[in-house]
Motif scaffolding. Structure first.
Motif, PDB file in Angstrom:
ATOM      1  N   GLY A  22       0.391  -5.923  -8.116  1.00 39.27           N
ATOM      2  CA  GLY A  22      -0.232  -4.613  -7.887  1.00 39.27           C
ATOM      3  C   GLY A  22      -1.161  -4.629  -6.699  1.00 39.27           C
ATOM      4  O   GLY A  22      -1.177  -3.697  -5.879  1.00 39.27           O
ATOM      5  N   TRP A  23      -1.968  -5.691  -6.601  1.00 41.96           N
ATOM      6  CA  TRP A  23      -2.875  -5.824  -5.452  1.00 41.96           C
ATOM      7  C   TRP A  23      -2.094  -5.932  -4.158  1.00 41.96           C
ATOM      8  O   TRP A  23      -2.461  -5.339  -3.148  1.00 41.96           O
ATOM      9  N   GLU A  24      -1.015  -6.728  -4.162  1.00 44.33           N
ATOM     10  CA  GLU A  24      -0.238  -6.923  -2.943  1.00 44.33           C
ATOM     11  C   GLU A  24       0.434  -5.632  -2.491  1.00 44.33           C
ATOM     12  O   GLU A  24       0.498  -5.349  -1.295  1.00 44.33           O
ATOM     13  N   MET A  25       0.933  -4.841  -3.437  1.00 41.52           N
ATOM     14  CA  MET A  25       1.521  -3.546  -3.067  1.00 41.52           C
ATOM     15  C   MET A  25       0.461  -2.661  -2.419  1.00 41.52           C
ATOM     16  O   MET A  25       0.703  -2.040  -1.377  1.00 41.52           O
ATOM     17  N   ALA A  26      -0.725  -2.608  -3.029  1.00 40.58           N
ATOM     18  CA  ALA A  26      -1.802  -1.768  -2.494  1.00 40.58           C
ATOM     19  C   ALA A  26      -2.257  -2.265  -1.119  1.00 40.58           C
ATOM     20  O   ALA A  26      -2.455  -1.459  -0.197  1.00 40.58           O
ATOM     21  N   ARG A  27      -2.419  -3.561  -0.970  1.00 44.40           N
ATOM     22  CA  ARG A  27      -2.839  -4.104   0.327  1.00 44.40           C
ATOM     23  C   ARG A  27      -1.822  -3.799   1.421  1.00 44.40           C
ATOM     24  O   ARG A  27      -2.186  -3.476   2.553  1.00 44.40           O
ATOM     25  N   ILE A 115       3.284   5.989 -10.979  1.00 45.34           N
ATOM     26  CA  ILE A 115       3.059   4.574 -11.261  1.00 45.34           C
ATOM     27  C   ILE A 115       4.247   3.787 -10.730  1.00 45.34           C
ATOM     28  O   ILE A 115       5.402   4.092 -11.051  1.00 45.34           O
ATOM     29  N   TRP A 116       3.938   2.771  -9.917  1.00 48.52           N
ATOM     30  CA  TRP A 116       4.942   1.849  -9.400  1.00 48.52           C
ATOM     31  C   TRP A 116       4.641   0.486  -9.994  1.00 48.52           C
ATOM     32  O   TRP A 116       3.492   0.041  -9.977  1.00 48.52           O
ATOM     33  N   ALA A 117       5.648  -0.182 -10.524  1.00 48.11           N
ATOM     34  CA  ALA A 117       5.435  -1.496 -11.134  1.00 48.11           C
ATOM     35  C   ALA A 117       6.561  -2.444 -10.752  1.00 48.11           C
ATOM     36  O   ALA A 117       7.699  -2.026 -10.528  1.00 48.11           O
ATOM     37  N   ILE A 118       6.192  -3.713 -10.708  1.00 50.51           N
ATOM     38  CA  ILE A 118       7.144  -4.792 -10.453  1.00 50.51           C
ATOM     39  C   ILE A 118       7.203  -5.646 -11.710  1.00 50.51           C
ATOM     40  O   ILE A 118       6.167  -6.043 -12.249  1.00 50.51           O
ATOM     41  N   GLU A 119       8.406  -5.922 -12.162  1.00 53.91           N
ATOM     42  CA  GLU A 119       8.586  -6.771 -13.340  1.00 53.91           C
ATOM     43  C   GLU A 119       8.169  -8.202 -13.020  1.00 53.91           C
ATOM     44  O   GLU A 119       8.610  -8.782 -12.018  1.00 53.91           O
ATOM     45  N   LEU A 120       7.299  -8.745 -13.852  1.00 53.84           N
ATOM     46  CA  LEU A 120       6.835 -10.122 -13.686  1.00 53.84           C
ATOM     47  C   LEU A 120       7.986 -11.110 -13.836  1.00 53.84           C
ATOM     48  O   LEU A 120       8.893 -10.893 -14.640  1.00 53.84           O
ATOM     49  N   HIS A 121       7.893 -12.210 -13.110  1.00 55.25           N
ATOM     50  CA  HIS A 121       8.818 -13.320 -13.307  1.00 55.25           C
ATOM     51  C   HIS A 121       8.232 -14.263 -14.349  1.00 55.25           C
ATOM     52  O   HIS A 121       8.912 -14.734 -15.236  1.00 55.25           O
ATOM     53  N   SER A 122       6.943 -14.529 -14.211  1.00 56.72           N
ATOM     54  CA  SER A 122       6.266 -15.403 -15.174  1.00 56.72           C
ATOM     55  C   SER A 122       4.781 -15.089 -15.180  1.00 56.72           C
ATOM     56  O   SER A 122       4.277 -14.429 -14.287  1.00 56.72           O
ATOM     57  N   ASN A 123       4.119 -15.568 -16.191  1.00 55.83           N
ATOM     58  CA  ASN A 123       2.673 -15.404 -16.282  1.00 55.83           C
ATOM     59  C   ASN A 123       1.953 -16.636 -15.751  1.00 55.83           C
ATOM     60  O   ASN A 123       0.834 -16.908 -16.138  1.00 55.83           O
ATOM     61  N   HIS A 124       2.597 -17.377 -14.858  1.00 54.45           N
ATOM     62  CA  HIS A 124       1.975 -18.591 -14.340  1.00 54.45           C
ATOM     63  C   HIS A 124       0.659 -18.239 -13.644  1.00 54.45           C
ATOM     64  O   HIS A 124       0.477 -17.137 -13.147  1.00 54.45           O
ATOM     65  N   SER A 125      -0.229 -19.176 -13.642  1.00 55.35           N
ATOM     66  CA  SER A 125      -1.552 -18.905 -13.067  1.00 55.35           C
ATOM     67  C   SER A 125      -1.705 -19.497 -11.678  1.00 55.35           C
ATOM     68  O   SER A 125      -2.809 -19.751 -11.231  1.00 55.35           O
ATOM     69  N   GLY A 126      -0.618 -19.708 -10.989  1.00 50.74           N
ATOM     70  CA  GLY A 126      -0.683 -20.267  -9.644  1.00 50.74           C
ATOM     71  C   GLY A 126      -1.357 -19.325  -8.666  1.00 50.74           C
ATOM     72  O   GLY A 126      -1.760 -18.218  -9.003  1.00 50.74           O
ATOM     73  N   PHE A 138       7.768  -6.102  -1.566  1.00 55.29           N
ATOM     74  CA  PHE A 138       8.177  -5.558  -0.273  1.00 55.29           C
ATOM     75  C   PHE A 138       9.123  -4.368  -0.444  1.00 55.29           C
ATOM     76  O   PHE A 138       8.986  -3.361   0.260  1.00 55.29           O
ATOM     77  N   SER A 139      10.043  -4.466  -1.382  1.00 59.07           N
ATOM     78  CA  SER A 139      10.971  -3.352  -1.621  1.00 59.07           C
ATOM     79  C   SER A 139      10.234  -2.124  -2.157  1.00 59.07           C
ATOM     80  O   SER A 139      10.517  -0.993  -1.751  1.00 59.07           O
ATOM     81  N   ALA A 140       9.300  -2.344  -3.063  1.00 57.01           N
ATOM     82  CA  ALA A 140       8.524  -1.228  -3.630  1.00 57.01           C
ATOM     83  C   ALA A 140       7.706  -0.541  -2.546  1.00 57.01           C
ATOM     84  O   ALA A 140       7.646   0.694  -2.490  1.00 57.01           O
ATOM     85  N   VAL A 141       7.082  -1.327  -1.697  1.00 57.73           N
ATOM     86  CA  VAL A 141       6.256  -0.750  -0.629  1.00 57.73           C
ATOM     87  C   VAL A 141       7.126   0.074   0.314  1.00 57.73           C
ATOM     88  O   VAL A 141       6.740   1.173   0.733  1.00 57.73           O
ATOM     89  N   GLU A 142       8.293  -0.425   0.632  1.00 50.86           N
ATOM     90  CA  GLU A 142       9.200   0.351   1.490  1.00 50.86           C
ATOM     91  C   GLU A 142       9.540   1.684   0.835  1.00 50.86           C
ATOM     92  O   GLU A 142       9.556   2.729   1.498  1.00 50.86           O
ATOM     93  N   ALA A 143       9.809   1.669  -0.463  1.00 52.29           N
ATOM     94  CA  ALA A 143      10.130   2.908  -1.181  1.00 52.29           C
ATOM     95  C   ALA A 143       8.920   3.847  -1.222  1.00 52.29           C
ATOM     96  O   ALA A 143       9.070   5.067  -1.040  1.00 52.29           O
TER      97      ALA A 143
END
Length: 160
Positions: A22-27, A115-126, A138-143
């Motif tokens: 979500g942050w990356e889409m907004a940024r 509301i725009w959302a991206i399905e998570l791949h994992s809940n990893h904390s990396g 990137f695809s969502a931002v283009e849309a």
């Protein structure tokens, strides 16, 4: 989006793994420098209550679970009953749908909420997004940009 109005893009997330979507889409929307678009980053949906303005359209960006394949892009207009079936990223104390319903009850909800959302791949904390979620961002931002640009072409808002 609506005729000649301001648009607030609110990215919900955290600095951890795929929850950053979500942050990356907004940024990325901020980097595009659309006039009439302001960007805010939130850790929880409840943060929206501090910023939303009924006079501005609201575009929410977040990560979700249970809506499709990892990295898939989803878009909803509020109100939408399907949103109750979606799990949102992070450990939100108050759900996104709960916050939007409260804002509506308080008379603070904008007329147009997308509301725009991206399905998570994992809940990893990396520290970084998974490749599939990054591609979804990137695809969502283009849309989203295409949606705003269509509005611009109709003479409703201007691009900086």
């Amino acid at each position: 989006m609506r005729n000649g109005t301001q648009i607030m893009v609110a990215g919900i997330g955290s600095p951890h793994g795929d929850d950053q979507a979500g942050w990356e889409m907004a940024r990325e929307m901020e980097r595009r420098k659309f006039a009439h678009v302001s960007v805010k980053l939130a850790r929880t949906p409840a943060d929206l209550l501090d910023w939303i303005d009924p006079g501005m359209d609201l575009l929410i960006c977040d990560a979700c679970q249970g809506a499709g394949e990892p990295g898939s892009i989803h878009q909803w207009e509020w109100p939408c009953g399907q949103l109750d079936e979606i799990r949102w990223s992070g450990t939100h104390q108050m759900s996104l749908t709960g916050v939007l319903a409260l804002a509506e009850q308080l008379g603070r909800l904008p007329q147009h909420v997308r509301i725009w959302a991206i399905e998570l791949h994992s809940n990893h904390s990396g520290e970084s997004l998974s490749a599939v979620v990054q591609a979804g961002v990137f695809s969502a931002v283009e849309a989203m940009c295409e949606d705003i640009s269509n509005t611009v072409r109709q003479g409703e808002i201007e691009h900086a």
